[in-house]
Design a protein around this motif. Structure first.
Motif, PDB file in Angstrom:
ATOM      1  N   PRO A  91       0.825  -1.215   0.000  1.00 22.41           N
ATOM      2  CA  PRO A  91       0.000   0.000   0.000  1.00 22.41           C
ATOM      3  C   PRO A  91       0.857   1.264   0.000  1.00 22.41           C
ATOM      4  O   PRO A  91       2.017   1.242   0.404  1.00 22.41           O
ATOM      5  N   ASP A  92       0.256   2.344  -0.444  1.00 20.72           N
ATOM      6  CA  ASP A  92       0.921   3.655  -0.434  1.00 20.72           C
ATOM      7  C   ASP A  92      -0.100   4.676   0.061  1.00 20.72           C
ATOM      8  O   ASP A  92      -0.851   5.258  -0.713  1.00 20.72           O
ATOM      9  N   THR A  93      -0.123   4.878   1.382  1.00 24.64           N
ATOM     10  CA  THR A  93      -1.109   5.778   1.999  1.00 24.64           C
ATOM     11  C   THR A  93      -0.574   7.180   2.202  1.00 24.64           C
ATOM     12  O   THR A  93      -1.319   8.073   2.580  1.00 24.64           O
ATOM     13  N   SER A  95       1.998   7.797   4.368  1.00 22.48           N
ATOM     14  CA  SER A  95       2.762   7.822   5.608  1.00 22.48           C
ATOM     15  C   SER A  95       3.179   6.396   5.953  1.00 22.48           C
ATOM     16  O   SER A  95       2.503   5.432   5.576  1.00 22.48           O
ATOM     17  N   GLY A  98       0.503   4.704   8.152  1.00 22.58           N
ATOM     18  CA  GLY A  98      -0.626   4.242   7.354  1.00 22.58           C
ATOM     19  C   GLY A  98      -0.278   3.032   6.516  1.00 22.58           C
ATOM     20  O   GLY A  98      -1.067   2.090   6.401  1.00 22.58           O
ATOM     21  N   ASP A  99       0.931   3.045   5.928  1.00 23.88           N
ATOM     22  CA  ASP A  99       1.348   1.914   5.092  1.00 23.88           C
ATOM     23  C   ASP A  99       1.484   0.638   5.912  1.00 23.88           C
ATOM     24  O   ASP A  99       1.025  -0.434   5.492  1.00 23.88           O
ATOM     25  N   ALA A 102      -1.985  -0.617   6.974  1.00 21.24           N
ATOM     26  CA  ALA A 102      -2.704  -1.208   5.840  1.00 21.24           C
ATOM     27  C   ALA A 102      -2.110  -2.557   5.461  1.00 21.24           C
ATOM     28  O   ALA A 102      -2.842  -3.519   5.177  1.00 21.24           O
TER      29      ALA A 102
END
Length: 232
Positions: A91-93, A95, A98-99, A102
């Motif tokens: 994933p690429d959120t 931050s 966040g990554d 996720a």
């Protein structure tokens, strides 16, 4: 099982796996064999899996399986290699927190679903019984963790964590609490645990835990090589 029980459509003239372009008969054959191996491992485990079972459930004649894959271990190893040829990306959120959350939530979700969890669980169990499967599983996770390291590299570029952070060590540390519960203590995993593991790994990274001394890097033959972590 006898030869008569194997499905009739033999593909004896096919070359070795991967030697034809994707989408050809070889790719279809390999996928059918992979699916049969996964089903067999989930249903019977490695001790109960046989070439005859794979022949019956894949539609590929037993003689072809023996010639191209050799034995059950060869079938399992190729199924693992094929599993690693997907196009999955982490994933690429925006931050690292966040990554990581996720990424670990995705892992927890996949193992909470019995249908999705059956194959990887069977592969891990097989690795304890077959040295070749263990090497293949190590290679699979080494490659998969390698993809995940991109989230750490992005975080370093954003100056979220110290330069010189060992991306592989961080990803493995973040994943460890989930795999401990899944395969050692056999406890349930959920999003709460995933978030906790992500936040703990991030806190350790911010404290500089993953920078500095040389750390062993696993290789596909089961040995380890020491590579110095880059200095910030």
């Amino acid at each position: 099982m006898s030869d008569e029980k194997a499905a009739p459509r033999a593909v004896d003239s096919d070359p070795a796996p991967g030697s034809r372009r994707p989408g050809g008969r070889t790719a279809r054959t390999r996928a059918a064999v992979r699916d049969a191996v996964l089903t067999g491992l989930a249903e019977q485990g490695f001790p109960g899996l046989s070439v005859e079972y794979v022949a019956e459930h894949s539609g590929v004649h037993k003689t072809t399986l023996y010639r191209r894959w050799g034995n059950v271990e060869g079938l399992v190893v190729d199924a693992l290699e094929l599993a690693g040829e997907d196009s999955w990306t982490p994933p690429d959120t925006g931050s690292l927190r966040g990554d990581l959350r996720a990424l670990l939530r995705e892992t927890a979700d996949s193992f909470r679903d019995p249908a999705q969890a059956a194959a990887p669980t069977a592969f891990i169990a097989t690795a304890f019984q077959s040295p070749r499967a263990a090497n293949a599983l190590r290679a699979f996770y080494s490659e998969r963790f390698g993809r995940c390291e991109e989230v750490v590299r992005r975080a370093v570029e954003r100056d979220e964590i110290p330069h010189g952070t060992d991306a592989g060590a961080l990803i493995r540390a973040a994943s460890a609490p989930l795999f401990l519960r899944l395969f050692i203590t056999r406890e349930p995993v959920d999003e709460g645990l995933a978030d906790q593991a992500a936040d703990a790994a991030l806190a350790a990274a911010l404290a500089g835990v993953f920078t500095g001394p040389t750390r062993p890097t696993p290789t596909t033959d089961g040995t380890a090589t020491g590579t110095p972590a880059p200095n910030g």
